[in-house]
Design an enzyme around this catalytic site. Structure first.
Site, PDB file in Angstrom:
ATOM      1  N   ASN A   1      -2.219   6.750   1.339  1.00  0.00           N
ATOM      2  CA  ASN A   1      -2.012   7.912   2.223  1.00  0.00           C
ATOM      3  C   ASN A   1      -1.053   7.623   3.372  1.00  0.00           C
ATOM      4  O   ASN A   1      -0.190   8.440   3.686  1.00  0.00           O
ATOM      5  CB  ASN A   1      -3.363   8.373   2.783  1.00  0.00           C
ATOM      6  CG  ASN A   1      -4.167   9.082   1.723  1.00  0.00           C
ATOM      7  OD1 ASN A   1      -3.710  10.062   1.160  1.00  0.00           O
ATOM      8  ND2 ASN A   1      -5.334   8.560   1.411  1.00  0.00           N
TER       9      ASN A   1
ATOM     10  N   GLY B   1       1.157   5.231   3.438  1.00  0.00           N
ATOM     11  CA  GLY B   1       2.458   4.999   2.803  1.00  0.00           C
ATOM     12  C   GLY B   1       3.205   6.303   2.571  1.00  0.00           C
ATOM     13  O   GLY B   1       4.405   6.418   2.867  1.00  0.00           O
TER      14      GLY B   1
ATOM     15  N   GLY C   1       0.827  -1.211   0.000  1.00  0.00           N
ATOM     16  CA  GLY C   1       0.000   0.000   0.000  1.00  0.00           C
ATOM     17  C   GLY C   1       0.853   1.248   0.000  1.00  0.00           C
ATOM     18  O   GLY C   1       0.451   2.299   0.509  1.00  0.00           O
TER      19      GLY C   1
ATOM     20  N   ASP D   1      -4.173   3.823  18.856  1.00  0.00           N
ATOM     21  CA  ASP D   1      -5.160   3.899  19.940  1.00  0.00           C
ATOM     22  C   ASP D   1      -4.470   4.256  21.262  1.00  0.00           C
ATOM     23  O   ASP D   1      -4.989   5.044  22.049  1.00  0.00           O
ATOM     24  CB  ASP D   1      -5.896   2.561  20.058  1.00  0.00           C
ATOM     25  CG  ASP D   1      -6.434   2.114  18.710  1.00  0.00           C
ATOM     26  OD1 ASP D   1      -7.237   2.860  18.136  1.00  0.00           O
ATOM     27  OD2 ASP D   1      -6.011   1.055  18.213  1.00  0.00           O
TER      28      ASP D   1
ATOM     29  N   ASN E   1     -10.257  -8.931   2.195  1.00  0.00           N
ATOM     30  CA  ASN E   1      -8.895  -8.679   2.680  1.00  0.00           C
ATOM     31  C   ASN E   1      -8.206  -9.968   3.090  1.00  0.00           C
ATOM     32  O   ASN E   1      -6.991 -10.093   2.965  1.00  0.00           O
ATOM     33  CB  ASN E   1      -8.923  -7.682   3.834  1.00  0.00           C
ATOM     34  CG  ASN E   1      -9.062  -6.270   3.312  1.00  0.00           C
ATOM     35  OD1 ASN E   1      -8.264  -5.845   2.498  1.00  0.00           O
ATOM     36  ND2 ASN E   1     -10.088  -5.573   3.735  1.00  0.00           N
TER      37      ASN E   1
ATOM     38  N   HIS F   1      -8.346  -3.701  17.346  1.00  0.00           N
ATOM     39  CA  HIS F   1      -8.305  -2.319  16.845  1.00  0.00           C
ATOM     40  C   HIS F   1      -9.654  -2.046  16.183  1.00  0.00           C
ATOM     41  O   HIS F   1      -9.820  -2.187  14.972  1.00  0.00           O
ATOM     42  CB  HIS F   1      -7.162  -2.127  15.846  1.00  0.00           C
ATOM     43  CG  HIS F   1      -7.278  -0.816  15.117  1.00  0.00           C
ATOM     44  ND1 HIS F   1      -7.097   0.396  15.730  1.00  0.00           N
ATOM     45  CD2 HIS F   1      -7.602  -0.529  13.832  1.00  0.00           C
ATOM     46  CE1 HIS F   1      -7.304   1.368  14.863  1.00  0.00           C
ATOM     47  NE2 HIS F   1      -7.608   0.828  13.698  1.00  0.00           N
TER      48      HIS F   1
HETATM   49  P1  NAI Z   1      -5.346   4.307   1.087  1.00  0.00           P
HETATM   50  O1  NAI Z   1      -6.599   3.837   0.434  1.00  0.00           O
HETATM   51  O2  NAI Z   1      -4.907   5.723   0.929  1.00  0.00           O
HETATM   52  O3  NAI Z   1      -4.130   3.408   0.589  1.00  0.00           O
HETATM   53  C1  NAI Z   1      -4.182   2.022   0.553  1.00  0.00           C
HETATM   54  C2  NAI Z   1      -3.247   1.572  -0.535  1.00  0.00           C
HETATM   55  O4  NAI Z   1      -3.179   0.147  -0.482  1.00  0.00           O
HETATM   56  C3  NAI Z   1      -3.711   1.944  -1.938  1.00  0.00           C
HETATM   57  O5  NAI Z   1      -2.668   2.626  -2.605  1.00  0.00           O
HETATM   58  C4  NAI Z   1      -4.030   0.599  -2.585  1.00  0.00           C
HETATM   59  O6  NAI Z   1      -3.696   0.579  -3.974  1.00  0.00           O
HETATM   60  C5  NAI Z   1      -3.093  -0.323  -1.803  1.00  0.00           C
HETATM   61  N1  NAI Z   1      -3.485  -1.734  -1.812  1.00  0.00           N
HETATM   62  C6  NAI Z   1      -4.734  -2.268  -1.793  1.00  0.00           C
HETATM   63  N2  NAI Z   1      -4.667  -3.601  -1.880  1.00  0.00           N
HETATM   64  C7  NAI Z   1      -3.356  -3.923  -1.932  1.00  0.00           C
HETATM   65  C8  NAI Z   1      -2.652  -5.148  -2.051  1.00  0.00           C
HETATM   66  N3  NAI Z   1      -3.296  -6.302  -2.141  1.00  0.00           N
HETATM   67  N4  NAI Z   1      -1.305  -5.107  -2.087  1.00  0.00           N
HETATM   68  C9  NAI Z   1      -0.629  -3.938  -2.034  1.00  0.00           C
HETATM   69  N5  NAI Z   1      -1.250  -2.730  -1.942  1.00  0.00           N
HETATM   70  C10 NAI Z   1      -2.596  -2.732  -1.893  1.00  0.00           C
HETATM   71  O7  NAI Z   1      -5.480   3.916   2.618  1.00  0.00           O
HETATM   72  P2  NAI Z   1      -4.618   4.414   3.861  1.00  0.00           P
HETATM   73  O8  NAI Z   1      -5.216   5.646   4.422  1.00  0.00           O
HETATM   74  O9  NAI Z   1      -3.184   4.441   3.480  1.00  0.00           O
HETATM   75  O10 NAI Z   1      -4.912   3.234   4.911  1.00  0.00           O
HETATM   76  C11 NAI Z   1      -4.414   1.933   4.693  1.00  0.00           C
HETATM   77  C12 NAI Z   1      -5.053   0.972   5.676  1.00  0.00           C
HETATM   78  O11 NAI Z   1      -4.683   1.284   7.009  1.00  0.00           O
HETATM   79  C13 NAI Z   1      -6.580   0.946   5.659  1.00  0.00           C
HETATM   80  O12 NAI Z   1      -7.003  -0.415   5.736  1.00  0.00           O
HETATM   81  C14 NAI Z   1      -6.950   1.652   6.938  1.00  0.00           C
HETATM   82  O13 NAI Z   1      -8.210   1.210   7.417  1.00  0.00           O
HETATM   83  C15 NAI Z   1      -5.832   1.177   7.839  1.00  0.00           C
HETATM   84  N6  NAI Z   1      -5.640   1.973   9.052  1.00  0.00           N
HETATM   85  C16 NAI Z   1      -5.261   1.288  10.180  1.00  0.00           C
HETATM   86  C17 NAI Z   1      -5.064   1.957  11.363  1.00  0.00           C
HETATM   87  C18 NAI Z   1      -4.684   1.201  12.611  1.00  0.00           C
HETATM   88  O14 NAI Z   1      -4.614   1.839  13.667  1.00  0.00           O
HETATM   89  N7  NAI Z   1      -4.418  -0.096  12.580  1.00  0.00           N
HETATM   90  C19 NAI Z   1      -5.233   3.409  11.444  1.00  0.00           C
HETATM   91  C20 NAI Z   1      -5.564   4.050  10.198  1.00  0.00           C
HETATM   92  C21 NAI Z   1      -5.761   3.337   9.039  1.00  0.00           C
END
Ligand code: NAI
Length: 329
Positions: A15, A17, A11, A159, A105, A187
């Site tokens: 964002n 990343g 990913g 968190d 997922n 989470h």
């Molecule tokens: P985003 O949508 O901006 O970026 C996600 C990226 O992952 C995209 O560029 C997409 O092309 C890529 N992607 C999707 N499937 C993939 C795969 N199979 N292999 C490689 N890349 C893949 O999302 P963002 O904001 O970067 O968030 C990413 C994840 O982090 C989300 O699932 C979000 O819910 C999670 N998250 C987790 C938190 C935590 O505390 N554990 C806190 C905030 C977000």
């Protein structure tokens, strides 16, 4: 100069990343004398955007950044990885049930777990950020045949940081004065930010903040709902603070924890605190001087906390049951 270490990030064009990569490449995570290789993994449609990120990394001319690989090929992406940061996942869309999301997922994390086992270093540590991160991590770990389970983690540090900041604001102190904050469980909105064992300047939070009603009510709800509040305010989910928390987790697992303190991360339960073995649950963790880690055991859990922990563990069991087909026996 040390040999470079390799950090694989899925990913990478997303964002989180974007907020992660430059800090790793700058040396602020692994140290000013530690060169790094970045292996950036994306799905095919996102490769052009990823190329733009690579151009920006090039344009920073980071002295410690030795090599960049940008790929959709998992074998190439996880080759020789010391750390695998699994950030990419498919977001929940309108009308999608939680079990649909778990299923979609789940398939991603099956393949990634297998590819890590086949290509990364045997010592590779994996941190799952992409949601639902506990269960995605369970799937990756279960499919990474041959790798020790204690090298798999799911992120609850955001968190923890949120909870520390809320307690500090209420007590009128700086967040660095809040220690021993453990997030229990998932989470998700069922997580339990444990104020009972948390401390402010070494004193129990419950002595410093006498408003028990606030602690049991608004405090917990604010931490649980913080992600949604950020989406409402910003129009986009938390990315910079999530990236920061991922890097806090990596650093917390790489350096000894301060005497008497602990940090939060979800790990595969061995039955600690009565949590069913095999559940990927957040608990208090201490990193030792030799780089290994242990669960902080022996904390007394009162009835209020036990009820909250039971609820979040029950949710994790439901999630596990929903993806049982993806977990090899
Ligand atoms: P985003 O949508 O901006 O970026 C996600 C990226 O992952 C995209 O560029 C997409 O092309 C890529 N992607 C999707 N499937 C993939 C795969 N199979 N292999 C490689 N890349 C893949 O999302 P963002 O904001 O970067 O968030 C990413 C994840 O982090 C989300 O699932 C979000 O819910 C999670 N998250 C987790 C938190 C935590 O505390 N554990 C806190 C905030 C977000």
């Amino acid at each position: 100069m040390k040999d470079p270490i390799t950090i694989s990030i899925t990913g990478a064009a997303g964002n989180i990343g974007y907020a992660l990569l430059f800090r790793i490449a700058s040396g602020s995570v692994f140290g000013a004398d530690q060169p790094v290789n970045l292996h950036l993994i994306e799905i095919e449609p996102a490769l052009p955007a990823l190329q733009g990120v690579v151009m920006e990394l090039d344009d920073c001319a980071f002295p410690l950044l030795k090599n960049i690989v940008a790929t959709a090929d998992l074998a190439e992406g996880f080759k020789n990885a010391d750390w695998a940061l699994l950030v990419g996942s498919v977001p929940r869309k309108a009308g999608m049930e939680r079990n649909d999301l778990l299923g979609i997922n789940g398939k991603i994390f099956t393949g990634q777990g297998q590819a890590i086992a086949a290509n990364a270093k045997p010592t590779c540590k994996t941190l799952v950020v992409g949601n639902p991160c506990n269960t995605n991590c369970l799937i990756a770990m279960s499919n990474a045949t041959g790798l020790p389970k204690n090298q798999f983690f799911a992120m609850t540090r955001l968190d923890e940081n949120r909870a520390k900041s809320q307690l500090a604001a209420k007590a009128g102190v700086h967040s660095s004065q809040v220690t021993n904050l453990c997030i229990w469980g998932n989470h998700s909105a069922t997580q339990y930010p444990d104020f009972v064992h948390a401390k402010i300047d070494g004193k129990p939070v419950t002595e410093v903040i006498s408003d028990r009603e606030w602690l049991e009510g608004e405090f917990i709800a604010t931490v649980q709902q913080r992600g949604a509040a950020i989406i409402k305010a910003r129009g986009a989910s938390s990315a910079a603070s999530a990236a920061n928390a991922a890097l806090d987790t990596v650093m917390a697992l790489s350096t000894p924890t301060a005497e008497g303190d602990w940090h939060s991360v979800a790990i595969c339960s061995n039955g600690e605190y009565g949590i069913e073995p095999g559940i990927m649950a957040s608990m208090p963790i201490r990193t030792k001087a030799d780089g290994s880690w242990e669960v902080v055991e022996g904390l007394e859990i009162d009835d209020f906390s036990q009820g909250k922990i039971d609820a979040t563990i029950a949710e994790l069991k439901e999630e596990r049951d929903a993806v049982k087909d993806l977990i090899p026996g």
